[in-house]
Design an enzyme around this catalytic site. Sequence first.
Site, mmCIF file in Angstrom:
data_model
loop_
_atom_site.group_PDB
_atom_site.id
_atom_site.type_symbol
_atom_site.label_atom_id
_atom_site.label_comp_id
_atom_site.label_asym_id
_atom_site.label_seq_id
_atom_site.Cartn_x
_atom_site.Cartn_y
_atom_site.Cartn_z
ATOM 1 N N GLU A 152 77.632 86.451 107.747
ATOM 2 C CA GLU A 152 78.974 86.149 108.257
ATOM 3 C C GLU A 152 79.000 84.803 108.953
ATOM 4 O O GLU A 152 79.933 84.009 108.766
ATOM 5 C CB GLU A 152 79.443 87.245 109.224
ATOM 6 C CG GLU A 152 80.839 87.011 109.758
ATOM 7 C CD GLU A 152 81.253 88.004 110.830
ATOM 8 O OE1 GLU A 152 81.977 87.603 111.768
ATOM 9 O OE2 GLU A 152 80.850 89.187 110.739
ATOM 10 N N HIS A 167 72.803 84.864 109.930
ATOM 11 C CA HIS A 167 73.557 86.036 109.475
ATOM 12 C C HIS A 167 74.587 85.579 108.443
ATOM 13 O O HIS A 167 75.185 84.504 108.564
ATOM 14 C CB HIS A 167 74.248 86.692 110.662
ATOM 15 C CG HIS A 167 74.870 88.023 110.346
ATOM 16 N ND1 HIS A 167 76.079 88.144 109.688
ATOM 17 C CD2 HIS A 167 74.445 89.296 110.590
ATOM 18 C CE1 HIS A 167 76.374 89.427 109.546
ATOM 19 N NE2 HIS A 167 75.393 90.144 110.079
ATOM 20 N N CYS A 185 85.480 92.381 116.399
ATOM 21 C CA CYS A 185 86.135 93.548 115.799
ATOM 22 C C CYS A 185 86.003 94.748 116.736
ATOM 23 O O CYS A 185 84.899 95.201 117.019
ATOM 24 C CB CYS A 185 85.508 93.858 114.437
ATOM 25 S SG CYS A 185 86.180 95.329 113.645
#
Length: 303
Positions: free
Chosen positions: A139, A137, A206
Amino acid sequence: MLCPKMITIEIDHRSGFCNGVVHAIKKAEREMASAPEGELLYCLGDIVHNKNEVDRLESMGLATINYEQFDALRGKRVLIRAHGEPPAVYQAARERGITIVDATCPVVLQLQKRIRKYYQEGAAQHTQIVIFGKRGHAEVNGLVGQTNGEAIVIQEPEEIEQLDFSRPISLISQTTMSLETFGEIVEKIKQRMHPGVAFTFADTICRQVALRIPHIQEFALCHDRIFFIAGKKSSNGKVLFEKCRSTNPQTFFLDSPEELTPDMLPSGEDESIGICGATSTPRWQMEALAKHLQQLLPNSQIR
């Protein structure tokens, strides 16, 4: 006198772009608006995993490129999307006179700084830097880059078996992972650590994204039928769709309003329809779907 029956259509107010994606898109729009006519703004990878939104931005002057195409650029402007990039990308840009337009999500930026600090401070003790995230991924690649490629990425609790519990461990998470699974990994590592060996961890998930799961399940329960709209490449979309469908079997996945087929429509005259989407789904796309449904269902009302 019988009251007329009505199909209601509701758009989930908490679905749609997260703050990081909004930040990146607004930055791209500002850059393109201020650029000389005909000058492209390049974006390293899809700015968002939603083809319809990417198409909209490309019509304004955004050009999506891959890493091989990035390597061939000289003296251009390149947008770093919300996922962020490893330090090597910034270094390559400096060497080739590329202007970086950094739209990395502020939450991801803070996470990059944290993992870099863990890596630097733990070097003398040979601390293992562990990332709970999805291999490959964007990120996660950016996070691994903060550790010179030395971080260990785990996707499931069972993968902690590759760790050395006689050495210090510092654990962080990709911002969009499961809070529940992160907690399970923390407990499993705690149980395995040798006495006196340091284990530090930071819950870097998050909340704006993580808390959408219980909300979207509640939303799915409130309606007879759910239309979930998202890009096919959105990993967040896949997760949220499955949560919706497990809660309400009458949940349909759409990439665009045009994918709606007659067999997906309600046969009754009194039904509640919910529309929701991923963190990569633009609000305008959910609104377009609601209007499309209203046209197909004369006895419907958007509330």
